[in-house]
Design an enzyme around this catalytic site. Structure first.
Site: not given
Lengths: 465, 256
Positions: A208, A210, A214-215, A241, A424, A449
């Site tokens: 999807l 490119e 993007g958005s 992915t 930590h 996404e």
């Protein structure tokens, strides 16, 4: 002394719990199970409470007859079941338990090393496929696991609790790889591609994004033009992915196929199999996060596919993309939730072990309050995400809640991972302690996404801004 | 081939056990699992039946909550189950075996009965022996390798000094499984769904003519393991440290 109608109501409620995991197609079966269960339970209560003394003999056979002939009773009680209920089903609980067991034993020991070496493991992916982590919401007809959507989300959550990369392989595999083929594919396409994907033997990408889009989907440049019975695809995709590993079988790619009446581009999705001349998938390296998942750049150079490779109909591409992303948001949400839980688990354990000034640091308010906040927000996130899944399962609108859940869970994981590293101290910065991996893996969730900003746009539109 | 697997519903060893009163613990929040040693027996039964045909019957003695554990065993491939239902958390070993014997005999004697080598909660290590004595059949415990050939079972068992004994046993008999026998499988999701439909026969302990209060041993009191006191670090050269250690052992701990 409870009355018979009261007992009956209680038992009916229990039974409709069972209904949650049965599909509508099994009505006859449900009815029979209901009758069996009602009868056994009623008889047991009847005996144990000595109701005979109060009500005299009851003709249980008659109850069976009444139940059998009045399915209206069923819908009446079904309505009653729709009140708030936060219990998961026994199967959902069991899936959580089994996936957790699997993740602790098979993923945790190697997650750090795979991340360090930026290595995608086909071996581990097949193992995940073996227990059924792919095709979770797909019907058994295509070798799917035929489970409800929440079960899928719980499985992703439990994997993400241990490792974001493997969760990414699962979530992308299901929501982006399998999802569009399952929801929009023709019967032939489903029969051809879904079984190996659902058995976890192969992976599929969804092209999807490119380099220039993007958005803003309007910026896409990939095109497909008809040529006789074929289509010729040209362009490129990025950040895809599962699209360039040895297990990849092919990709679904969105391309511009013309102009709509309103002047905007018309989009269509095409199935492109691996090995099609002119199609090239190149793995992307040097990622900050999800280093053990496979990410690809796709190149299409005069790629010729037959018109049978159109997913759904010509011009459906935009709608398909929106639907896919709505579902994808829930799985990103579950990665945020699982990741937050995982980082919190590590922080809580460390805080109870690490001693400073003569006591475990969890006894200091500064640390304890951070952990309390994390626990509270994780609880909120889980409720929000599960509600969105429940809406989807009920086939009710869930888009607003999906956007909220994606946004909240992603950003929550950022806050929790930040606290977890802080708790930590210096060790949190070292790879041996794993918590830094959660800190890095989180950042994708704010971006992939639909960025956090896009989610805010979606939500603000839903609330009428 | 019919195989019975005796499975105990035990708290996860990683669970945080909170005591409730003197003789019990809080079990509503505690995570329970199939006793890990029993799981080896279960895996072996399921793979034997996959190879030779037959059925795997889970037999459990425990509270009603054990059904969740039984469902896990069913998801791994057991066909049906018998739950002998108790009210209390702990049941005397002698009574447990009486209950197992009654339930197994009622169901029809199997070709093989599997148990774990012991349970990880009370660690009584008695079930397999008592059950074998009660049923009048042979038993081999701590089995880490098994070959079944008709009515014979050939097994390897750990003897504790790193050696292994090879034992042959005539079936029916009882096999106490231990680590190494196999690698228990992860249930597949569709099997988890199917497990829900498999039958569990719930029999109250009293229906088998056993009085839960009639145990020969009684649990008097449960106590939490005391937290370890802080270790003392000795400093200085090795010679100095040894001198300090001897002094402590003599004067403070009084062990020399």
């Amino acid at each position: 002394m409870p009355s018979i109608p009261y007992l009956f109501t209680v038992e009916m409620d229990t039974i409709f719990h069972i209904r949650g995991w049965l599909n509508a197609g099994h009505d006859r079966l449900i009815l029979d199970i209901l009758i069996q269960t009602v009868l056994t339970k009623l008889k047991r209560s009847y005996d144990s409470l000595n109701l005979k003394n109060h009500y005299g003999g009851i003709n249980f056979e008659r109850i069976v007859v009444i139940l059998r002939i009045s399915p209206r009773n069923l819908s009446h009680y079904k309505q009653r079941r729709k009140r708030v209920n936060f219990d998961l089903t026994k199967e959902q609980e069991m899936i959580r338990r089994e996936v957790r067991k699997f993740a602790l034993k098979e993923i945790e020991p190697i997650a750090g090393e795979l991340d360090e070496n930026e290595q995608f493991s086909s071996d581990l992916t097949r193992k995940m496929g073996d227990i059924g982590l792919f095709g979770m919401f797909v019907s058994e007809k295509y070798d799917g696991q035929a489970m409800d959507y929440l079960s899928y989300i719980i499985a992703v959550e439990e994997i993400a609790r241990i490792d974001g990369s493997q969760a990414a392989t699962i979530a992308a595999g299901n929501s982006l790889g399998i999802g569009p083929l399952y929801y929009f594919g023709s019967e032939e396409q489903k029969k051809k591609y879904l079984p190996p994907l659902c058995r976890g033997e192969a992976l599929w990408g969804f092209g999807l994004t490119e380099p220039t889009a993007g958005s803003d989907a309007g910026g896409s440049k990939t095109t497909a033009v008809p040529d006789g019975d074929d289509w010729i695809i040209n362009g490129s995709k990025i950040f895809i992915t599962n699209a360039a590993c040895e297990m990849t079988l092919g990709v679904t790619v969105q391309a511009i196929t013309g102009t709509r009446a309103n002047g905007k581009p018309e989009y269509t999705c095409f199935i492109v199999e691996k090995g099609t001349p002119g199609f090239k998938a190149v793995p992307m390296h040097k990622k900050m996060m999800w280093r053990a998942s496979n990410t690809a750049e796709l190149y299409f150079d005069n790629v010729r596919v037959p018109k049978e490779n159109i997913l759904g109909k010509q011009g459906d591409g935009f709608h398909q993309m929106l639907k896919t992303l709505d579902g994808g948001r829930l799985s990103i949400g579950s990665m945020g939730l699982g990741g937050a839980q995982g980082a919190y688990d590590l922080a809580l354990k460390y805080a109870k072990e690490r001693k400073q000034f003569g006591q475990p640091i969890s006894k200091f308010q500064a640390v304890a309050f951070k952990l309390a906040d994390c626990a509270m927000e994780i609880e909120c996130a889980r409720n929000l995400l599960y509600k969105a899944c429940w809406l989807r399962n009920e086939k009710r609108p869930f888009e607003k809640e999906a956007a909220m859940a994606k946004l909240y869970c992603s950003e929550l994981m950022g806050r929790v991972a930040n606290h977890a590293v802080q708790i930590h101290g210096g060790y949190g910065l070292m790879k041996e302690y794993n918590v830094e991996r959660f800190y890095r893996d989180q950042k994708l969730l704010d971006i992939g996404e639909g960025t956090s900003e896009v989610q805010r746009i979606v939500i603000s539109r839903y609330i009428g801004c | 081939m019919k195989i019975c697997v005796c499975i105990k519903h035990v708290p996860d060893t990683a669970a945080n056990i909170k005591l409730a009163g003197e003789q019990g613990f809080e079990d509503s929040e505690c995570k329970f699992v199939v006793n890990p040693y029993d799981e080896y027996g279960l895996e072996e039964s399921v793979s034997l039946v996959e190879k030779n045909g037959g059925e795997v019957v889970v037999v459990t003695v425990g509270k009603e909550a054990a059904t969740a554990t039984i469902r896990s065993a069913m998801a791994m491939g057991a066909h049906r189950a018998i739950l002998v239902k108790t009210e209390g958390q702990f049941l005397d070993s002698a009574l447990t075996c009486k209950a197992l014997k009654a339930a197994i005999e009622k169901d029809g004697t199997p070709d093989i009965i599997f148990t774990g080598k012991g349970s990880v909660d009370t660690e009584g290590f008695q079930t397999q022996y008592r059950l074998a004595a009660a049923l009048g059949i042979p038993v081999v415990n701590e089995v880490s390798k098994l070959t079944v050939d008709g009515s014979k079972a050939v097994m390897e068992r750990e003897t504790g000094s790193g050696e292994r004994e090879v034992v042959e046993m005539t079936l029916p008999g009882i096999i106490g499984a231990t680590k190494g026998l196999n690698e228990p499988r992860y249930p597949k999701f569709p099997d988890i769904m199917k497990a829900k439909k498999k039958p569990i026969d719930v029999i109250p302990l009293s229906d088998l003519g056993i009085d839960e209060g009639a145990g020969k041993s009684v649990l008097v009191k449960l106590e939490a393991t005391p937290e370890r006191s802080g270790a003392k670090m000795l400093e200085g050269s090795v010679t100095e440290q040894v001198a300090q250690l001897v002094k402590i052992l003599k004067e403070e701990e009084k062990v020399i």
